[in-house]
Motif scaffolding. Structure first.
Motif, PDB file in Angstrom:
ATOM      1  N   LYS A   1      -8.118   3.365   3.383  1.00 26.73           N
ATOM      2  CA  LYS A   1      -8.375   4.473   4.299  1.00 26.73           C
ATOM      3  C   LYS A   1      -7.791   4.113   5.656  1.00 26.73           C
ATOM      4  CE  LYS A   1     -12.557   6.015   1.934  1.00 26.73           C
ATOM      5  NZ  LYS A   1     -14.027   6.270   2.048  1.00 26.73           N
ATOM      6  N   LYS A   2      -6.852   4.932   6.129  1.00 29.32           N
ATOM      7  CA  LYS A   2      -6.095   4.588   7.323  1.00 29.32           C
ATOM      8  C   LYS A   2      -6.932   4.565   8.592  1.00 29.32           C
ATOM      9  CE  LYS A   2      -4.417   9.317   8.159  1.00 29.32           C
ATOM     10  NZ  LYS A   2      -3.213  10.166   8.303  1.00 29.32           N
ATOM     11  N   THR A   3      -8.109   5.201   8.578  1.00 28.09           N
ATOM     12  CA  THR A   3      -8.961   5.231   9.768  1.00 28.09           C
ATOM     13  C   THR A   3      -9.931   4.056   9.821  1.00 28.09           C
ATOM     14  OG1 THR A   3     -10.541   6.662   8.610  1.00 28.09           O
ATOM     15  CG2 THR A   3      -8.841   7.740   9.940  1.00 28.09           C
ATOM     16  N   LEU A   4      -9.949   3.241   8.778  1.00 27.40           N
ATOM     17  CA  LEU A   4     -10.858   2.096   8.723  1.00 27.40           C
ATOM     18  C   LEU A   4     -10.083   0.787   8.864  1.00 27.40           C
ATOM     19  CD1 LEU A   4     -13.208   3.157   5.768  1.00 27.40           C
ATOM     20  CD2 LEU A   4     -13.584   3.458   8.229  1.00 27.40           C
ATOM     21  N   THR A   5     -10.807  -0.275   9.196  1.00 26.46           N
ATOM     22  CA  THR A   5     -10.172  -1.578   9.381  1.00 26.46           C
ATOM     23  C   THR A   5      -9.503  -2.070   8.107  1.00 26.46           C
ATOM     24  OG1 THR A   5     -11.945  -2.061  10.962  1.00 26.46           O
ATOM     25  CG2 THR A   5     -10.543  -3.879  10.336  1.00 26.46           C
ATOM     26  N   GLU A   6      -9.962  -1.609   6.961  1.00 22.68           N
ATOM     27  CA  GLU A   6      -9.344  -2.013   5.701  1.00 22.68           C
ATOM     28  C   GLU A   6      -7.872  -1.619   5.634  1.00 22.68           C
ATOM     29  OE1 GLU A   6     -10.084   1.536   2.508  1.00 22.68           O
ATOM     30  OE2 GLU A   6     -11.759   0.179   2.826  1.00 22.68           O
ATOM     31  N   SER A   7      -7.445  -0.659   6.468  1.00 29.96           N
ATOM     32  CA  SER A   7      -6.038  -0.262   6.478  1.00 29.96           C
ATOM     33  C   SER A   7      -5.132  -1.436   6.842  1.00 29.96           C
ATOM     34  CB  SER A   7      -5.809   0.882   7.473  1.00 29.96           C
ATOM     35  OG  SER A   7      -5.830   0.433   8.814  1.00 29.96           O
ATOM     36  N   ASN A   8      -5.687  -2.434   7.517  1.00 30.50           N
ATOM     37  CA  ASN A   8      -4.895  -3.597   7.911  1.00 30.50           C
ATOM     38  C   ASN A   8      -4.394  -4.385   6.695  1.00 30.50           C
ATOM     39  OD1 ASN A   8      -5.453  -2.894  10.566  1.00 30.50           O
ATOM     40  ND2 ASN A   8      -7.220  -4.251  10.706  1.00 30.50           N
ATOM     41  N   GLN A   9      -5.069  -4.237   5.580  1.00 33.71           N
ATOM     42  CA  GLN A   9      -4.581  -4.899   4.371  1.00 33.71           C
ATOM     43  C   GLN A   9      -3.223  -4.341   3.951  1.00 33.71           C
ATOM     44  OE1 GLN A   9      -8.656  -4.590   2.248  1.00 33.71           O
ATOM     45  NE2 GLN A   9      -7.642  -6.286   1.202  1.00 33.71           N
ATOM     46  N   ALA A  10      -2.981  -3.078   4.233  1.00 33.71           N
ATOM     47  CA  ALA A  10      -1.729  -2.449   3.825  1.00 33.71           C
ATOM     48  C   ALA A  10      -0.529  -2.931   4.629  1.00 33.71           C
ATOM     49  CB  ALA A  10      -1.842  -0.931   3.919  1.00 33.71           C
ATOM     50  N   SER A  11      -0.775  -3.655   5.696  1.00 32.41           N
ATOM     51  CA  SER A  11       0.317  -4.284   6.446  1.00 32.41           C
ATOM     52  C   SER A  11       0.363  -5.787   6.186  1.00 32.41           C
ATOM     53  CB  SER A  11       0.169  -4.019   7.950  1.00 32.41           C
ATOM     54  OG  SER A  11      -1.046  -4.544   8.447  1.00 32.41           O
ATOM     55  N   GLY A  12      -0.500  -6.263   5.304  1.00 37.28           N
ATOM     56  CA  GLY A  12      -0.541  -7.694   4.992  1.00 37.28           C
ATOM     57  C   GLY A  12      -1.210  -8.526   6.062  1.00 37.28           C
ATOM     58  N   THR A  13      -2.015  -7.876   6.934  1.00 39.05           N
ATOM     59  CA  THR A  13      -2.616  -8.584   8.065  1.00 39.05           C
ATOM     60  C   THR A  13      -4.134  -8.682   7.946  1.00 39.05           C
ATOM     61  OG1 THR A  13      -2.719  -6.538   9.374  1.00 39.05           O
ATOM     62  CG2 THR A  13      -0.749  -7.911   9.617  1.00 39.05           C
ATOM     63  N   ALA A  14      -4.649  -8.556   6.732  1.00 39.58           N
ATOM     64  CA  ALA A  14      -6.097  -8.683   6.507  1.00 39.58           C
ATOM     65  C   ALA A  14      -6.348  -9.171   5.093  1.00 39.58           C
ATOM     66  CB  ALA A  14      -6.807  -7.357   6.747  1.00 39.58           C
ATOM     67  N   VAL A  15      -7.501  -9.807   4.910  1.00 37.37           N
ATOM     68  CA  VAL A  15      -7.908 -10.260   3.581  1.00 37.37           C
ATOM     69  C   VAL A  15      -9.370  -9.906   3.355  1.00 37.37           C
ATOM     70  CG1 VAL A  15      -6.260 -12.170   3.488  1.00 37.37           C
ATOM     71  CG2 VAL A  15      -8.557 -12.561   4.422  1.00 37.37           C
ATOM     72  N   GLN A  16      -9.697  -9.704   2.095  1.00 35.54           N
ATOM     73  CA  GLN A  16     -11.084  -9.562   1.688  1.00 35.54           C
ATOM     74  C   GLN A  16     -11.463 -10.801   0.881  1.00 35.54           C
ATOM     75  OE1 GLN A  16     -10.565  -5.675  -0.295  1.00 35.54           O
ATOM     76  NE2 GLN A  16     -12.363  -5.009   0.855  1.00 35.54           N
ATOM     77  N   ILE A  17     -12.539 -11.441   1.293  1.00 28.74           N
ATOM     78  CA  ILE A  17     -13.039 -12.610   0.582  1.00 28.74           C
ATOM     79  C   ILE A  17     -14.261 -12.190  -0.229  1.00 28.74           C
ATOM     80  CG2 ILE A  17     -13.957 -14.943   0.796  1.00 28.74           C
ATOM     81  CD1 ILE A  17     -12.454 -15.232   3.409  1.00 28.74           C
ATOM     82  N   ARG A  18     -14.132 -12.252  -1.542  1.00 31.52           N
ATOM     83  CA  ARG A  18     -15.196 -11.860  -2.467  1.00 31.52           C
ATOM     84  C   ARG A  18     -15.770 -10.474  -2.169  1.00 31.52           C
ATOM     85  NH1 ARG A  18     -18.744 -17.416  -3.196  1.00 31.52           N
ATOM     86  NH2 ARG A  18     -17.340 -18.430  -4.669  1.00 31.52           N
TER      87      ARG A  18
END
Length: 233
Positions: free
Chosen positions: A115-132
């Protein structure tokens, strides 16, 4: 003065005409090159933190699969400075919060999956990770024990706020850690230099025990927590 024949005159006129015609053809591309493109033509979509979205990985891309030393994990991540910082986060989590296994960390996700309005959008630029993410589902809080949370706050503080924890967002995602500065920000460069020094210095860096309860570290962690909570997405 030499005699000019009709043939000579016709030939000269033809050459001059061609020269003028050719000059006209060459002038058009030159003028086109000087025309600056509109900002709308050059702007590319970005994630919430200002980094360019990536449609594919490992193929003419800024995002590649990288190992996380000391763990069984690998991640799809924006290479270079971003990689250095996020790998440091994952390694400290692995050593000090909970041991990670293969598949526990998710890096890049396709733009269509976030979702582009949420911080999770940063994963789509390769600049975020989710741990478990399965252990700490988005929208819920309280997934960590107090000592674990203290380590997370310490990690963020030692990286001078270059990384944001999703647990501080208005819609929390306690699995999410993302770069919180724009490309070319001097703070990112400075933090990466610190990480490099730690790696080359015995007794420093991820995997080295630190006292997260030390007064100076706790003060820095609390100050950063207050700032980042105040800018919740």
């Amino acid at each position: 003065m030499g005699h000019i024949t009709r043939r000579t005159a016709v030939k000269s006129t033809t050459v001059l005409g061609l020269a003028g015609f050719t000059g006209g053809l060459l002038a058009a591309p030159a003028a086109a090159e000087e025309t600056a493109p509109d900002a709308e033509d050059t702007a590319r979509p970005t994630s919430l933190n200002g980094w360019e979205l990536v449609e594919r990985t490992n193929h003419i891309s800024t995002v590649w699969t990288r190992p996380v030393p000391g763990t069984e994990c690998s991640i799809d991540v924006c290479t270079g400075d971003v990689e250095a910082v996020l790998v440091h986060v994952i390694r400290r989590f692995h050593y000090e919060v909970d041991e990670l296994r293969k598949g526990d960390v998710i890096g890049w996700r396709a733009p269509s999956e976030v979702k582009k309005t949420l911080t999770e959008s940063n994963q789509a630029s390769g600049t975020a990770v989710q741990i478990r993410p399965g252990f700490y589902p988005a929208g819920s809080k309280g997934g960590f024990f107090s000592p674990q949370l203290m380590v997370i706050r310490d990690i963020l503080a030692e990286l001078d706020g270059v990384v944001r924890w999703g647990g501080d967002d208005s819609r929390p995602d306690e699995s999410l850690f993302s770069i919180d500065v724009k490309p070319a920000d001097a703070r990112l460069t400075a933090v990466v230099e610190k990480i490099r020094v730690w790696k080359d210095t015995p007794g420093k860096g991820a995997g080295t025990p630190v006292d997260v309860r030390a007064s100076g570290r706790r003060k820095a962690a609390k100050a950063l927590e207050s700032r980042q909570r105040g800018t919740a997405a």
